[in-house]
Design an enzyme around this catalytic site. Sequence first.
Site, mmCIF file in Angstrom:
data_model
loop_
_atom_site.group_PDB
_atom_site.id
_atom_site.type_symbol
_atom_site.label_atom_id
_atom_site.label_comp_id
_atom_site.label_asym_id
_atom_site.label_seq_id
_atom_site.Cartn_x
_atom_site.Cartn_y
_atom_site.Cartn_z
ATOM 1 N N GLY A 1 0.801 -1.169 0.102
ATOM 2 C CA GLY A 1 -0.102 0.001 0.142
ATOM 3 C C GLY A 1 0.957 1.210 -0.050
ATOM 4 N N PRO A 2 0.243 2.442 -0.057
ATOM 5 C CA PRO A 2 0.877 3.840 -0.137
ATOM 6 C C PRO A 2 1.942 3.796 1.283
ATOM 7 C CG PRO A 2 -1.396 3.946 -0.395
ATOM 8 C CD PRO A 2 -1.255 2.605 0.041
ATOM 9 N N VAL B 1 0.852 4.188 5.629
ATOM 10 C CA VAL B 1 -0.472 3.584 6.138
ATOM 11 C C VAL B 1 -0.185 2.364 7.305
ATOM 12 C CG1 VAL B 1 -1.613 4.159 4.219
ATOM 13 C CG2 VAL B 1 -0.177 1.861 4.307
ATOM 14 N N LYS C 1 2.231 -0.238 7.323
ATOM 15 C CA LYS C 1 2.678 -1.590 6.921
ATOM 16 C C LYS C 1 3.619 -2.183 7.898
ATOM 17 C CE LYS C 1 4.058 -0.341 3.086
ATOM 18 N NZ LYS C 1 3.659 1.251 2.730
ATOM 19 N N THR C 2 4.628 -1.393 8.304
ATOM 20 C CA THR C 2 6.014 -1.897 9.081
ATOM 21 C C THR C 2 5.425 -1.881 10.541
ATOM 22 O OG1 THR C 2 7.652 -0.842 7.598
ATOM 23 C CG2 THR C 2 8.261 -1.484 9.633
ATOM 24 N N SER D 1 -8.170 4.825 -16.187
ATOM 25 C CA SER D 1 -9.269 5.212 -15.552
ATOM 26 C C SER D 1 -10.007 6.292 -16.050
ATOM 27 C CB SER D 1 -9.179 4.895 -14.052
ATOM 28 O OG SER D 1 -8.119 5.951 -13.879
ATOM 29 N N LYS E 1 -10.332 6.662 -4.519
ATOM 30 C CA LYS E 1 -10.782 7.623 -5.552
ATOM 31 C C LYS E 1 -12.116 8.060 -5.050
ATOM 32 C CE LYS E 1 -8.905 5.673 -9.818
ATOM 33 N NZ LYS E 1 -9.100 4.979 -10.909
#
Length: 802
Positions: free
Chosen positions: A370-371, A374, A376-377, A708, A751
């Site tokens: 992911g970005p 956010v 993750k770690t 998109s 989005k």
Amino acid sequence: MQNKHKIDFPIEVPIIVEEESFMYPFMITPIFITDPSSIKAINSTITDKDMIFVCCAKNIKDHSQNAQNFYDVGVLGNIMRKVNLPDGKVKILFQGIVKGKIASIESQDPLRGIIEPITYKKYNQEKIQAIIEVLKEKVRILANISQFFPPDLLRTIEDNIEENEEPNRIIDMIASILRPTKEQCYNLFASNSVEKRLMMLIDYVIEETQTQKLQKEIKNKVHTKMEQTNKEYFLKEQLKQIQKELGLDKQRDEEIENYNKKLETIKAFIHADAYKEIKKQIDRLSKMHQDSADSNIVQNYIEWVLEIPFDKHAKKKLSINSVEKQLNQDHFSLKKPKERIVEFFAIKELLEQREQKPTKTIGTILCFYGPPGVGKTSLANSIATAIGRPLVKIALGGLEDVNELRGHRRTYLGAMPGRIVQGLIEAKAMNPVIVLDEIDKVGRSMRGDPTSVLLEILDPEQNTDFRDYYANFNIDLSQIVFIATANDISNIPAPLRDRMEFIEVSSYTPQEKEQIAKKYLIPQELKKHGLKPSEFSIHQDAITLLIEKYTREAGVRNLRRQIATLIRKRAKEILQNQQKTTITSQNLKNYLDKIVFEIQKGDNEDKVGVINGLAWTSVGGDVLKIEAIKIKGKGTLMLTGSLGDVMKESARIAFSVIKVLIDEKFFTIKKEKKKNKESKEQKDMQIYNLYDIHLHVPEGATPKDGPSAGIAMASVIASILTNKKIHGDIAMTGEITLTGEVLPIGGLKEKLIAAHKAGMKKVLIPSKNYERDLSDIPNEVLNDLEIISVKTIKEVLKHTLI
């Protein structure tokens, strides 16, 4: 003395003073000049093509041009070459011709004087020849013990003696090699008696011979001392070996014994080949001399491998309840990632309760993607805390060398184990949690492809027998909990992706960020900065403004930084005894810089040729305005806004689809009234052939690409050609085909969050996304937006055009 060069003495010439030594008539010597007066003398000599007189200074430190500071004898000669050097210095190549003596000084700047020749008294040829023979013998003795008498120079001197050359030339030649003191040189130079000069030179040769003998004797003594030192060293080494044989030196034996004890302790926990290799190296070390280079290499190897914690494991009992509790305690939202993590450990706990060994197929590798920012770690940190295992983080970003993971062979200088084995040593357990951070940024170079090693490390079928090149035996990695993190999984090679299960950690909504700030970020930063909760107060509207206007990200990393900035400023106020102030949306600008980011709110105004498109970026979703105008022309399409190849293709497809719909008379197009009469051919032409379309996506400096934007581009082209307005409160995302079908897209959550932030009322999305992805969307977004499913471009246009 006869003047061979026909110089008319006395002669007035420039004078330069050489600092180092006397010149001789037969020498061609480079001279470096720094004195401005001497440089003037050289320049005037070259200009007038004159000769120049070189004498020697009495004192190097005294650079004055007074006659008392230099000797009155020297050499008259020519300047063969002149070179200008940096810092104003000058180098000349001087050729000596004849000796001379300064009769008088005529000027000081530049120094000039009258030069007279040095004439020698008549001498008895036989007596002088006898003295020369004595000189010859003394010179030969000196040449045998001195290093500065080259054989060819000695041969030249002897040839001149045999050819009965003028004695003064022989004296000058020997004196130039001897390099006596300046005072001795002057005495030789100034004397006009050949016999006296010869006797002085013999004394100088004898003096130099004695000096050389003394130096040689000292060198011999030093050499003897060095031999004695070497002899003592070897005797001491022999003594050490004798002491070892007699059992008097126990240090090495104790080290070897300790190594063997450690090896026997871990014998039950390692493979037979590992035990054999380590034992072999310990035995090899015991037979080596302790000062040998190989001894250090072998000892380093033994110490490294015995540090691997083969017999140590984290023994906390696995409990999914503790895992779930820790995840909820450390992280807000992230419902699906938490569920998958708990399921992952539920299988392991169930197998432990039933005393079954996990099969190789259970060894799934989790990869959080992911970005940035956010969590993750931090999810991996929570996992390690919950299951009671040490955490090791291995940063893979930019890693290009295979040996960094697999270890260097011991033949290389500075070899050491790979990062995985070093991680085990750092964790002091064989079952830690190892985070492979930024696995999507592993490089490839001439030193190999590290992803090929990661295949072996992460594959449950292979990592039970992972071979580290440095250790040179197999190590079981199957008990390690590997967790990978990545930003873009498309950059991970397909074989490596096949080893992992991907869990998306996506963007947070503004409401989620508010809760994270209040429950996690502010308490954590207060503790980090040493403030009490009662000493810092921030209003809800200030947090909302902080999220909307001062940060632009998918995660909360920059939000944490901004909160830390506010707390630091509050700490400063406390130290300055200022009154406590509650931070609100009104005074927030007093604590932070100006507003950095701002998602443009929709103006809800219906316009022709302007539409709201939705885009995914690395920091979350965004609303892009797409604009179009028509210009009288021939039906061409012009694209601007730093669009990538995919978006350019989408625009061309959209233009073609709208042309087909116009030909099918899907639209009712009102003809514009023309003042001038049109030809029949122009009247029959479709409107898309009468105008050029210019389509633009603002913020042209920002590159944009992605599949998109098709339906948004088709809608804006249809609007400008039909002169119909587009609803200002509607946004959309989706790609189209040439037949007008709407294709699904990615990043729907980001989005829709962006549309929610921008104040949109309706959002058009592909029907397949509507069917499968709405369950991932936060409730506050779903409740605020009217989400409409579309399958074809015709459905899209019915909703967008007024």
